[in-house]
Design a protein around this motif. Structure first.
Motif, PDB file in Angstrom:
ATOM      1  N   ALA A 111       0.916  -1.138   0.131  1.00 46.00           N
ATOM      2  CA  ALA A 111       0.170  -0.064  -0.127  1.00 46.00           C
ATOM      3  C   ALA A 111       0.896   1.126   0.200  1.00 46.00           C
ATOM      4  N   HIS A 112       2.036   1.118   0.590  1.00 47.74           N
ATOM      5  CA  HIS A 112       3.037   2.298   0.705  1.00 47.74           C
ATOM      6  C   HIS A 112       4.473   2.068   0.048  1.00 47.74           C
ATOM      7  N   ALA A 113       4.289   1.748  -1.037  1.00 54.33           N
ATOM      8  CA  ALA A 113       5.694   1.475  -2.067  1.00 54.33           C
ATOM      9  C   ALA A 113       6.821   2.376  -1.763  1.00 54.33           C
ATOM     10  N   GLY A 114       6.374   3.653  -1.481  1.00 55.82           N
ATOM     11  CA  GLY A 114       7.613   4.628  -1.335  1.00 55.82           C
ATOM     12  C   GLY A 114       8.212   4.594   0.167  1.00 55.82           C
ATOM     13  N   VAL A 115       7.715   3.908   0.892  1.00 59.18           N
ATOM     14  CA  VAL A 115       8.037   3.803   2.427  1.00 59.18           C
ATOM     15  C   VAL A 115       9.115   2.668   2.390  1.00 59.18           C
ATOM     16  N   ARG A 116      10.385   3.026   2.815  1.00 60.80           N
ATOM     17  CA  ARG A 116      11.057   1.754   3.214  1.00 60.80           C
ATOM     18  C   ARG A 116      11.064   1.284   4.479  1.00 60.80           C
ATOM     19  N   LEU A 117      10.971  -0.029   4.459  1.00 63.96           N
ATOM     20  CA  LEU A 117      10.901  -0.778   5.742  1.00 63.96           C
ATOM     21  C   LEU A 117      12.260  -1.341   6.232  1.00 63.96           C
ATOM     22  N   ASP A 118      12.716  -0.763   7.233  1.00 62.48           N
ATOM     23  CA  ASP A 118      14.182  -1.101   7.783  1.00 62.48           C
ATOM     24  C   ASP A 118      13.811  -2.282   9.108  1.00 62.48           C
ATOM     25  N   ILE A 119      13.946  -3.262   8.691  1.00 66.19           N
ATOM     26  CA  ILE A 119      13.672  -4.586   9.541  1.00 66.19           C
ATOM     27  C   ILE A 119      14.808  -4.969  10.508  1.00 66.19           C
ATOM     28  N   ARG A 120      14.664  -4.979  11.728  1.00 63.47           N
ATOM     29  CA  ARG A 120      15.916  -5.228  12.587  1.00 63.47           C
ATOM     30  C   ARG A 120      15.482  -6.449  13.652  1.00 63.47           C
ATOM     31  N   ASP A 121      16.200  -7.578  13.609  1.00 60.29           N
ATOM     32  CA  ASP A 121      16.351  -8.385  14.609  1.00 60.29           C
ATOM     33  C   ASP A 121      16.857  -7.831  16.021  1.00 60.29           C
ATOM     34  N   GLY A 122      16.474  -8.476  17.023  1.00 60.31           N
ATOM     35  CA  GLY A 122      17.115  -8.201  18.230  1.00 60.31           C
ATOM     36  C   GLY A 122      16.128  -8.805  19.519  1.00 60.31           C
ATOM     37  N   GLY A 123      16.661  -8.372  20.744  1.00 55.17           N
ATOM     38  CA  GLY A 123      16.009  -8.812  21.910  1.00 55.17           C
ATOM     39  C   GLY A 123      14.947  -7.635  22.367  1.00 55.17           C
ATOM     40  N   ARG A 124      14.086  -8.180  22.969  1.00 56.99           N
ATOM     41  CA  ARG A 124      13.088  -7.142  23.696  1.00 56.99           C
ATOM     42  C   ARG A 124      13.581  -5.899  24.285  1.00 56.99           C
ATOM     43  N   GLN A 125      14.515  -6.045  25.166  1.00 54.78           N
ATOM     44  CA  GLN A 125      15.018  -4.995  26.206  1.00 54.78           C
ATOM     45  C   GLN A 125      15.536  -4.159  25.120  1.00 54.78           C
ATOM     46  N   ASP A 126      16.642  -4.481  24.138  1.00 53.53           N
ATOM     47  CA  ASP A 126      17.356  -3.718  23.213  1.00 53.53           C
ATOM     48  C   ASP A 126      16.410  -3.065  22.588  1.00 53.53           C
ATOM     49  N   HIS A 127      15.417  -3.585  22.097  1.00 49.41           N
ATOM     50  CA  HIS A 127      14.437  -2.967  21.073  1.00 49.41           C
ATOM     51  C   HIS A 127      13.612  -1.726  21.884  1.00 49.41           C
ATOM     52  N   ILE A 128      13.215  -2.210  23.124  1.00 52.21           N
ATOM     53  CA  ILE A 128      12.354  -1.099  23.844  1.00 52.21           C
ATOM     54  C   ILE A 128      13.484   0.130  23.951  1.00 52.21           C
TER      55      ILE A 128
END
Length: 294
Positions: A111-128
């Motif tokens: 739906a939003h081809a112009g938006v670049r998704l930057d997907i990152r793995d990691g743990g809960r605490q680091d992400h928060i």
């Protein structure tokens, strides 16, 4: 600026007025006011019409590229506000092989081809931590509890499965109970979400007489799953891993209601990224559809 540029292009006040859809007197006054503010005569006026002075010519040569750059910046900002462009940083702790999260991100990207998704793995605490620091826009985690300083919304649930080598006797069962696993060796990643998975195993098995055998390994989740298939141990995974095909690996669901875990989106209320707000709306709508289809 619009009046000055129109007069320069049209070489007459009347032509500029026709171009802008205003009265010639409005153009004359606007140009005169601009010249008074800058202290520079930009135009010569006479029977020949209106033509640029040398100072006016130099001004136009330098002003036009700057105005075009400003206009482009305005258009880019408006496009970002309409979620036509932008960047969205997404933290995940589970596989994107299948399930709700994969469908959500695929739908959003379509739906939003112009938006670049930057997907990152990691743990809960680091992400928060990175969400609070606005280095990550949104994270998708197990659980539905309150996260201090963040907004949280539960979106979907998945049943926990046990990953076993296909050669394991328990792999032939249709479902499992934790009491059948007390003598097994569990393996988890030392990286996120491995420590959380280890805590989950302990909570589900541990009592006064029983404590699980859990080994940490310095590998990420995909490598760990291959280690399971090779007979190095077993590990709990969420249902989305059913979308991954790994040779000699079996997934058997746990039977208890307590082994159906919620997943939530977590984000900072101070994050004004319009792409984030649109993703949350997408997620709420997909969650509503998913519940209606059950």
């Amino acid at each position: 600026m619009r009046y000055v540029l129109a007069a320069a292009e049209s070489t007459s006040i009347r032509g500029a007025a026709d171009l802008l859809g205003v009265e010639p007197s409005s153009v004359s006054k606007a140009i005169r006011d601009f010249e008074n503010r800058t202290g520079v005569g930009l135009f010569e006026r006479g029977q020949f019409g209106t033509r640029l002075t040398e100072a006016g010519r130099q001004f136009i040569e330098q002003a036009v590229p700057a105005i075009r750059q400003i206009w482009q910046a305005i258009q880019c900002a408006e496009a970002a506000g309409r979620v036509e462009t932008g960047r969205l940083r997404v933290g995940v702790i589970t596989t994107l092989a299948g399930g709700f999260l994969r469908e959500l991100l695929c739908r959003y990207e379509a739906a939003h081809a112009g938006v670049r998704l930057d997907i990152r793995d990691g743990g809960r605490q680091d992400h928060i931590r990175t969400i609070r620091a606005h280095q990550l826009d949104v994270g998708f985690f197990t659980g539905n509890g309150e996260v201090k300083g963040c907004n949280t919304v539960e979106l979907w649930r998945e049943r926990v499965h046990i990953a076993l080598p296909r050669s394991h006797p328990l792999s032939r069962l249709e479902k499992l109970d934790w009491s059948q696993l007390v003598d097994e060796v569990f393996i988890v990643s030392r990286f996120g979400p491995g420590p959380e998975i280890r805590d989950y195993i302990v909570r589900r098995i541990c009592d006064y007489s029983t404590y699980p055998m859990v080994e940490y390994h310095d590998v990420h989740q995909e490598t760990l799953m291959h280690m399971v298939a090779m007979g190095k141990g077993i590990t709990p995974v969420v249902e989305a891993w059913r979308g991954v095909t790994i040779r000699d690996l079996s997934l058997v669901p746990l039977s208890a209601e307590a082994d159906i875990v919620p997943f939530s989106a977590v984000w900072s209320p101070a994050n004004d990224n319009p792409s984030l707000q649109r993703l949350i709306s997408f997620a709420r709508e997909l969650a509503k559809q998913t519940r209606a289809d059950r």
